[in-house]
Design an enzyme around this catalytic site. Structure first.
Site, PDB file in Angstrom:
ATOM      1  N   ALA A   1       0.803  -1.320   0.090  1.00  0.00           N
ATOM      2  CA  ALA A   1       0.002   0.089  -0.203  1.00  0.00           C
ATOM      3  C   ALA A   1       0.835   1.324   0.100  1.00  0.00           C
ATOM      4  O   ALA A   1       2.099   1.180   0.287  1.00  0.00           O
ATOM      5  CB  ALA A   1      -0.884  -0.067   1.197  1.00  0.00           C
ATOM      6  N   LYS A   2       0.201   2.252  -0.159  1.00  0.00           N
ATOM      7  CA  LYS A   2       0.876   3.723  -0.183  1.00  0.00           C
ATOM      8  C   LYS A   2       1.945   3.883   0.909  1.00  0.00           C
ATOM      9  O   LYS A   2       3.064   4.463   0.679  1.00  0.00           O
ATOM     10  CB  LYS A   2      -0.194   4.839  -0.080  1.00  0.00           C
ATOM     11  CG  LYS A   2      -0.592   5.222  -1.373  1.00  0.00           C
ATOM     12  CD  LYS A   2      -0.978   6.609  -1.479  1.00  0.00           C
ATOM     13  CE  LYS A   2      -1.774   7.276  -2.246  1.00  0.00           C
ATOM     14  NZ  LYS A   2      -3.039   6.841  -2.446  1.00  0.00           N
ATOM     15  N   ARG A   3       1.611   3.506   2.020  1.00  0.00           N
ATOM     16  CA  ARG A   3       2.421   3.812   3.228  1.00  0.00           C
ATOM     17  C   ARG A   3       3.768   2.914   3.202  1.00  0.00           C
ATOM     18  O   ARG A   3       4.431   3.365   4.134  1.00  0.00           O
ATOM     19  CB  ARG A   3       1.589   3.430   4.593  1.00  0.00           C
ATOM     20  CG  ARG A   3       1.044   1.864   4.541  1.00  0.00           C
ATOM     21  CD  ARG A   3       0.663   1.191   5.977  1.00  0.00           C
ATOM     22  NE  ARG A   3       0.553   0.207   5.801  1.00  0.00           N
ATOM     23  CZ  ARG A   3      -0.560  -0.573   5.196  1.00  0.00           C
ATOM     24  NH1 ARG A   3      -1.648   0.234   4.888  1.00  0.00           N
ATOM     25  NH2 ARG A   3      -0.900  -1.864   4.996  1.00  0.00           N
ATOM     26  N   ASP A   4       3.799   2.194   2.311  1.00  0.00           N
ATOM     27  CA  ASP A   4       4.880   1.158   2.306  1.00  0.00           C
ATOM     28  C   ASP A   4       6.059   1.878   1.534  1.00  0.00           C
ATOM     29  O   ASP A   4       7.160   1.089   1.110  1.00  0.00           O
ATOM     30  CB  ASP A   4       4.639  -0.133   1.574  1.00  0.00           C
ATOM     31  CG  ASP A   4       3.706  -0.770   2.631  1.00  0.00           C
ATOM     32  OD1 ASP A   4       3.770  -0.927   3.763  1.00  0.00           O
ATOM     33  OD2 ASP A   4       2.862  -1.396   1.798  1.00  0.00           O
ATOM     34  N   GLY A   5       6.088   3.220   1.568  1.00  0.00           N
ATOM     35  CA  GLY A   5       7.390   3.620   0.762  1.00  0.00           C
ATOM     36  C   GLY A   5       6.806   3.838  -0.839  1.00  0.00           C
ATOM     37  O   GLY A   5       6.032   4.040  -1.435  1.00  0.00           O
TER      38      GLY A   5
END
Ligand code: GLU
Length: 303
Positions: free
Chosen positions: A246-250
């Site tokens: 997901a987006k939060r993974d860098g």
């Protein structure tokens, strides 16, 4: 390419990629798209794109997704198809099921379904059939409460075994799943079956999160007298905690990687390496593609 390995099964059929325009494609989505393209092109099939925009459509997302697919070197045949432009086709299929007595109205809320489905003997994830046998007066009373009914399929089996090229035989639940939601939007399971048949899709390559939906879709295809495609459910991309990427993974999208100084060739090479292939363009990978060598476990994305 080794011709012995890649006998085109049907030159007339197509593979496809069918993204939901709910945000930018991440590396896992791009990898699934690349695999769908490789499976189709290596078997002499056409390859089409279908935008599944019946819900969750975010403005600008489709344009970004198509641009990213083209940027990594994928090509497709004919015009991109949008589900939002095909509503009459879904209604025609629903009308056929309705006329055959294979549908019923369901007034259950999500919460009611969860409560009933957690009863001790309910099959996992299956609609418990609460509204299946309502009398006319019960139905009228529910309608009078102002609830907008969903339309469900009246299934005559509880499960079905399908065949998947990577997973082999897979048995999963077939319940009275939703065909049309209370807000009149056709359900994904209906739209995908209607579209795959109409677009002459005879090979479905997609993420293996959709494997559990496949018995429902195959059952519906049988019920509508439509052909059933070959299925290839490919492993997902996960983050280092084992959750879906997901987006939060860098840096997970093509734009993220370009912003970090990589090129599209670098990104293709990263995805290719995750498939144990070497190359920087899809065309280059096509020569080396061997479905038998594909990793069967999720791709853990660490960078
Ligand atoms: N639109 C679905 C998704 O993006 C894929 C559906 C399919 O390939 O059948 O998850």
């Amino acid at each position: 390419m080794n011709p012995a390995k890649f006998v085109p099964r049907s030159a007339a059929g197509h593979g496809r990629f069918a993204p939901s325009p709910s945000g930018d494609l991440h590396l896992g989505n791009l990898r699934t798209a690349l695999l769908a393209w490789l499976f189709a092109r290596s078997t002499g099939r056409g390859f089409v794109l279908r935008v599944e925009d019946l819900d969750r459509a975010r403005s600008g997302s489709e344009e970004h997704q198509l641009a990213d697919l083209a940027a990594i070197g994928l090509d497709w045949d004919g015009d991109v198809v949008r589900q939002s432009e095909r509503l009459p086709r879904y209604e025609t299929a629903i009308a056929r099921l309705h006329d055959a007595g294979s549908t019923y109205e369901c007034f259950c809320t999500r919460r009611e379904i969860q409560q009933a489905a957690s009863a001790p003997h309910a099959p996992q994830g299956a609609y418990p059939g609460t509204c299946r046998d309502l009398t006319n007066s019960e139905r009228a009373a529910l309608r009078a409460t102002g609830r907008a009914p969903a339309l469900r399929l009246r299934a005559t089996v509880n499960e079905l075994t399908i065949t998947d090229e990577l997973h082999g035989r897979y048995t999963g639940v077939v319940d009275d799943f939703v065909l049309r939601r209370g807000d009149l939007t056709p359900a994904y399971n209906l739209a995908v079956v209607v579209d795959d048949a109409e677009q002459k899709i005879d090979q479905v390559v997609r993420g293996d999160d959709l494997l559990p939906s496949t018995p429902r879709q195959v059952y519906l295809a049988h019920t509508l007298g439509l052909p059933v495609p070959a299925y290839v459910h490919v492993p997902l991309a996960l983050n280092s905690q084992g959750q879906r990427l997901a987006k939060r993974d860098g840096p997970v999208t093509l734009a993220d990687h370009l912003a970090a100084g990589r090129t599209t060739s670098d990104v293709v090479a990263i995805i290719a390496a995750s498939l144990q292939l070497n190359g920087t363009t899809p065309a280059e990978l096509l020569d080396r593609f061997d479905p038998a060598q594909l990793p069967r476990t999720p791709w853990v994305v660490t960078q």
